[in-house]
Write an enzyme that holds these catalytic residues in place. Structure first.
Site, short mmCIF file in Angstrom:
data_model
loop_
_atom_site.label_atom_id
_atom_site.label_comp_id
_atom_site.label_asym_id
_atom_site.label_seq_id
_atom_site.Cartn_x
_atom_site.Cartn_y
_atom_site.Cartn_z
N HIS A 19 40.54 36.25 28.80
CA HIS A 19 39.36 36.03 29.65
C HIS A 19 39.25 34.57 30.11
CE1 HIS A 19 35.44 36.85 31.29
NE2 HIS A 19 34.83 36.01 30.47
N ASP B 156 41.95 41.72 30.52
CA ASP B 156 40.63 41.19 30.19
C ASP B 156 39.63 42.35 30.14
OD1 ASP B 156 38.32 39.71 29.90
OD2 ASP B 156 38.41 38.78 31.88
N SER C 53 33.26 34.80 34.59
CA SER C 53 32.59 35.57 33.54
C SER C 53 31.19 35.97 34.01
CB SER C 53 32.56 34.73 32.26
OG SER C 53 32.14 35.49 31.15
#
Length: 512
Positions: free
Chosen positions: A420, A364, A301
């Site tokens: 995600h 995602d 991330s």
């Protein structure tokens, strides 16, 4: 409390063919692949029923050709499986991206898969160890001390020594990234634990074929609110004391702030996280002057973005260059990371030679941000024309695209946060064998890990969503028998493990 993250697979399995996704998504290809499970008699019946007698023979011939191709792919997979036994110590440069992972992704190289999962688990450890409870006076810190870090996470055989914890100041405009306690008395008002630097021990170094320095970045513990924090505004990287010969090299403003800001009134953030990394790497490279070294940076991330940015910084400043001018190779393994900079940033990274492999789930939204309009997917001519715009971005490195709809274990209609999820990425890596290949868990990685912080597994696997819990939220009985929050030894009360490594090599503390 120790958290077990065992890789032992559960015994319950689901038929793998439910997750099979053919390489060609045309109706014929899907139809043909489905027939592989029906037998030759059923084949004739279904072909005639779908296409009519006149076209049946043609479709059968097409399928025969597809079957031959399938057999060849199967042979290639078996050949790759036989290479699993080869030692990482002999081919680590190849796995580290020496040739940009040419021929290792499709079909998937077993050794590369294993290394991606291993480094992904080192990034996942940042989530598992982070105290994100706002009712804890230690919110925003690491739950464990450095000596016990990997043991408390159920990773005693990881083979790395914890060298340094990394801290960033929370006085920047990324409110959904940082976590703060609601109590007036807290461990730090302005700092957040953001990752760590670890070094492979002697035994692991022998196996890896080099001494590996790993920088692991924490991502975001909230859902996807942090995406809204991104200013989607590029600014010159040289404006934040990161050297660059090209003033047109730009990166996302919030990433720069997080990487370079510091607070001289905070004992954890007197140095920016950038300075913490550069100074530690300089010392480690000095400690091992004769050994083969590598620097591997990993993150998920927002941590994936910081991995790219720190990789650029190390190369641009020459931090990886030894006294004898030898360069320590640097590799980035990122998971679900966003775009970081503009086209000039990508071109500069290519020139510097950063090797970056980005693992993404195609469903995602984070890897598609920022730069939703102007990005590397548009025509190069238009991207070049738009490169000076403050919202024109380009991904870097090599992309390994996964699809969670290929896994029979995962819900296809899960929310965006599940797509995600880092544990889901590691699950998909374990089952990925190449485009169009059937999803089969190569290492039997425990799929229950997917639901550690999500509700992504199909209900039939009977795994509770978000099952990771901490015992009594840290409440223990004191000497008087009252329930209180357990006191925690923080990083500032421990000596740096750099001293331990220097003593092994006979260096004085003055060198540290």
């Amino acid at each position: 409390m120790a958290i077990s993250l065992s890789n032992t697979a559960l015994t319950c399995t689901k038929p793998h063919h439910h997750g099979f996704q053919p390489e060609n998504h045309s109706p014929l290809s899907v139809f043909s692949q489905r027939l592989q499970y029906r037998g030759p008699e059923r084949w004739d019946q279904l072909v005639i029923k779908r296409y009519g007698p006149a076209r049946a023979m043609s479709k059968a011939n097409d399928s025969l050709s597809s079957t031959v191709i399938g057999v060849e792919k199967e042979k290639e997979l078996k050949k790759r499986k036989a290479t699993t036994e080869r030692e990482i110590g002999r081919c680590w440069r190849e796995i580290h991206g020496e040739d940009d992972w040419a021929g290792l992704i499709d079909p998937m190289d077993p050794l590369l898969r294993n290394e991606l999962i291993r480094y992904g688990e080192m990034a996942q450890a940042c989530y598992d160890a982070f105290d994100f409870d706002p009712y804890s006076k230690y919110c925003g810190s690491c739950r464990f001390t450095r000596p016990e870090f990997f043991d408390r996470l159920g990773m005693p055989s990881i083979g790395y020594d914890m060298i340094r914890y990394l801290y960033a100041t929370s006085n920047i405009n990324l409110p959904n990234f940082f976590k703060k306690s609601r109590w007036p008395k807290v461990w730090s008002k302005n700092a957040n634990w953001i990752g760590y630097i670890a070094v492979s021990n002697d035994e692991m170094s022998k196996k890896l074929g080099r001494r590996d320095i790993t920088i692991s970045w924490r991502g975001t513990v909230t859902r996807l609110e942090w995406v809204a924090d991104m200013m989607d505004f590029l600014r010159p990287i040289s404006s934040d004391k990161i050297p660059s010969p090209d003033p047109t090299v730009r990166v996302e403003s919030g990433f720069l702030d997080l990487y370079t800001d510091k607070d001289e009134n905070c004992k954890y953030c007197k140095l920016s996280v950038r300075e913490q990394i550069i100074t530690t790497l300089n010392k480690l490279i000095e400690i091992y002057p004769e050994e083969e070294l590598s620097i591997t940076i990993t993150g998920h991330s927002l941590g994936g973005a910081l991995a790219i940015l720190s990789g650029y910084d190390i190369l641009e400043t020459g931090t990886n260059i030894r006294n004898d001018t030898r360069a320590v190779p640097i590799c980035v393994f990122s998971f679900g990371g966003p775009r970081v900079g503009n086209l000039r940033f990508k071109e500069r990274l290519d020139l510097l030679g950063l090797k970056a492999l980005r693992v993404v789930n195609i469903h995602d939204i984070v890897p598609k941000s920022p730069g939703l309009i102007f990005n590397e997917k548009i025509h190069p001519m238009f991207l070049k024309m738009a490169e000076q715009l403050p919202w024109s971005y380009s991904h870097v490195g090599v992309e390994l695209a996964l699809d969670h709809k290929n896994s029979p274990f995962l819900k296809h209609d899960a929310d965006l946060a599940s797509a995600h999820n880092l544990e889901a990425h590691l699950h998909l890596l374990d089952g990925y064998h190449g485009r169009g290949e059937r999803f089969v868990l190569a290492n039997g990685r425990d799929y229950a890990l997917v639901n550690k912080d999500s509700d992504f597994l199909e209900d039939e696997y009977e795994t509770p969503p978000k099952w990771r819990q901490y015992r009594n939220k840290g409440m223990v009985r004191n000497k008087e028998g009252r329930l209180v929050q357990e006191e925690r030894c923080l990083d500032d009360c421990l000596p740096s493990d750099l001293h331990h490594h220097s003593k092994q090599l006979g260096l004085s503390n003055n060198n540290i």
